[in-house]
Motif scaffolding. Structure first.
Motif, short mmCIF file in Angstrom:
data_model
loop_
_atom_site.label_atom_id
_atom_site.label_comp_id
_atom_site.label_asym_id
_atom_site.label_seq_id
_atom_site.Cartn_x
_atom_site.Cartn_y
_atom_site.Cartn_z
N SER A 159 9.04 8.71 4.33
CA SER A 159 9.58 10.07 4.27
C SER A 159 8.62 11.02 4.96
N PHE A 160 9.12 12.20 5.33
CA PHE A 160 8.31 13.21 6.02
C PHE A 160 8.46 14.54 5.31
N THR A 161 7.38 15.31 5.35
CA THR A 161 7.40 16.64 4.74
C THR A 161 6.36 17.52 5.39
N THR A 162 6.55 18.83 5.30
CA THR A 162 5.56 19.76 5.82
C THR A 162 4.38 19.83 4.85
N ALA A 213 10.46 12.98 14.09
CA ALA A 213 9.91 11.88 13.31
C ALA A 213 10.97 11.29 12.38
N GLU A 214 11.74 12.14 11.74
CA GLU A 214 12.80 11.67 10.85
C GLU A 214 13.87 10.90 11.62
N LYS A 215 14.18 11.37 12.82
CA LYS A 215 15.17 10.68 13.65
C LYS A 215 14.66 9.28 14.02
N LEU A 216 13.38 9.17 14.35
CA LEU A 216 12.80 7.87 14.69
C LEU A 216 12.85 6.93 13.50
N ALA A 217 12.52 7.42 12.32
CA ALA A 217 12.56 6.58 11.12
C ALA A 217 13.98 6.09 10.84
N THR A 218 14.96 6.96 11.05
CA THR A 218 16.35 6.57 10.84
C THR A 218 16.76 5.50 11.84
N GLU A 219 16.37 5.68 13.10
CA GLU A 219 16.70 4.70 14.13
C GLU A 219 16.10 3.34 13.81
N GLN A 220 14.93 3.32 13.19
CA GLN A 220 14.26 2.07 12.85
C GLN A 220 14.65 1.56 11.46
N SER A 258 4.42 21.26 11.48
CA SER A 258 5.54 21.69 12.31
C SER A 258 6.87 21.11 11.83
N VAL A 259 7.77 21.99 11.42
CA VAL A 259 9.10 21.55 11.00
C VAL A 259 9.84 20.90 12.17
N ASP A 260 9.72 21.49 13.35
CA ASP A 260 10.45 20.97 14.50
C ASP A 260 10.01 19.57 14.88
N VAL A 261 8.72 19.33 14.88
CA VAL A 261 8.25 18.00 15.28
C VAL A 261 8.63 16.95 14.24
N ALA A 271 0.82 -1.21 0.00
CA ALA A 271 0.00 0.00 0.00
C ALA A 271 0.86 1.26 0.00
N LYS A 272 0.34 2.28 -0.67
CA LYS A 272 0.94 3.61 -0.66
C LYS A 272 0.08 4.47 0.27
N ILE A 273 0.70 4.96 1.37
CA ILE A 273 -0.06 5.59 2.45
C ILE A 273 0.40 7.02 2.67
N LEU A 274 -0.56 7.91 2.94
CA LEU A 274 -0.29 9.27 3.38
C LEU A 274 -0.84 9.43 4.79
N ASP A 275 0.02 9.84 5.73
CA ASP A 275 -0.37 10.05 7.12
C ASP A 275 -0.36 11.56 7.39
N VAL A 276 -1.55 12.16 7.48
CA VAL A 276 -1.68 13.62 7.58
C VAL A 276 -1.79 14.02 9.05
N GLY A 277 -0.94 14.99 9.45
CA GLY A 277 -0.88 15.37 10.86
C GLY A 277 -0.14 14.32 11.66
N CYS A 278 1.02 13.91 11.14
CA CYS A 278 1.72 12.73 11.67
C CYS A 278 2.43 12.99 13.00
N GLY A 279 2.66 14.26 13.37
CA GLY A 279 3.33 14.54 14.63
C GLY A 279 4.70 13.89 14.71
N PRO A 280 5.05 13.30 15.86
CA PRO A 280 6.38 12.73 16.04
C PRO A 280 6.61 11.41 15.31
N GLY A 281 5.59 10.91 14.60
CA GLY A 281 5.82 9.83 13.65
C GLY A 281 5.76 8.41 14.17
#
Length: 270
Positions: free
Chosen positions: A90-93, A77-84, A70-73, A39-49
């Motif tokens: 991917s994440f974007t504003t 999320a990107e850090k968590l994805a990298t750790e996993q 939020s760029v900061d949040v 599946a190709k998924i879009l998660d809108v308002g993903c927060g910390p991911g």
């Protein structure tokens, strides 16, 4: 024209602490039966991911994009994805009112605790529908704060819930939207037979669960953007917010404490 979405809580660590607790199992179980590995998924308002990463793990041949204002949040999320070590994520504003994707782009579009915070949820739902492929799904879940239950019944928490709803409504949101998500979807263009409407819960009853939930809300009363909006709107003083924080801390020590939040859930077929 609706205003830009205004998030009542902000992104203080007390807020992200609860957001980071969320998983597919505890926050979008209604979506689980519909997941396909490609599946190709879009998660809108993903927060910390945390939900977004969980979704990505379940579609190893697919892909997931997490969108948040939020760029900061998103950095967390990107850090968590990298750790996993997630390569399909991917994440974007982005803004729920104007998603930067062509029509019919995704198999699943997911939103969790988002529609309650915007002043035109019908417009938001139409945009989610627009970017979903024919035969795809829009999956939503939002709380109904007015339906929150406690045992023992606590007047202080009832008053807190009334304050919360007042502040949330003052920013243009609907903190009780969970009960009418299906009506929002229908107004956005879904037919009633395209909408599966169910209910989900969060329940906090063990000492560990109560410590987590109650102390998190005590912290929010004193440190999050909610405090700023409550004071700016003239709805609460520092003393009043401190009293509510203490009420939450005290409830965490109730030997028979039990707190349940009710959520409306939708699966909408495009």
């Amino acid at each position: 024209m609706p205003n830009e979405p205004s998030y009542v809580h902000g992104h203080h660590s007390s807020v992200l602490r609860s957001h980071s607790w969320r998983t597919v199992e505890n926050s979008c179980p209604h979506l689980l039966p519909h997941m396909r590995p490609d599946a190709k998924i879009l998660d809108v308002g993903c927060g910390p991911g945390t939900i977004t990463c969980d979704l990505a793990q379940r579609v190893p041949q697919g892909s997931v994009i997490g969108v948040d204002m939020s760029v900061d949040v998103l950095k967390g999320a990107e850090k968590l994805a990298t750790e996993q070590n997630l390569k399909n994520l991917s994440f974007t504003t982005g803004n729920i009112y104007s998603l930067d994707y062509p029509d019919a782009s995704f198999d699943i579009v997911h939103v969790h605790q988002v529609l309650q915070h915007i002043d035109d949820p019908v417009r938001g739902m139409r945009e989610l529908r627009r970017v979903t492929k024919p035969g795809g799904l829009v999956a939503c879940r939002d709380v109904d704060y007015a339906a929150t239950l406690w045992y023992p019944e606590t007047l202080g928490l009832k008053k807190w819930c009334e304050l919360y709803q007042t502040v949330a409504k003052s920013t243009g949101g609907d903190p009780n939207i969970g009960r009418r998500l299906h009506a929002v979807a229908r107004e956005a263009g879904f037919q009633r037979d395209q909408i599966d409407s169910t209910v989900g819960t969060w329940c906090f009853s063990t000492q560990e669960e109560l410590d987590f939930w109650c102390n998190m809300w005590a912290d929010r009363m004193l440190n999050s953007e909610f405090k700023v909006k409550a004071k700016q709107g003239g709805f609460a003083t520092d003393d009043k917010l401190e009293r509510f924080a203490q009420i939450w801390r005290s409830f965490a020590q109730e030997k028979d404490g039990w707190c349940t939040l009710i959520h409306g859930q939708l699966i909408c077929r495009v």
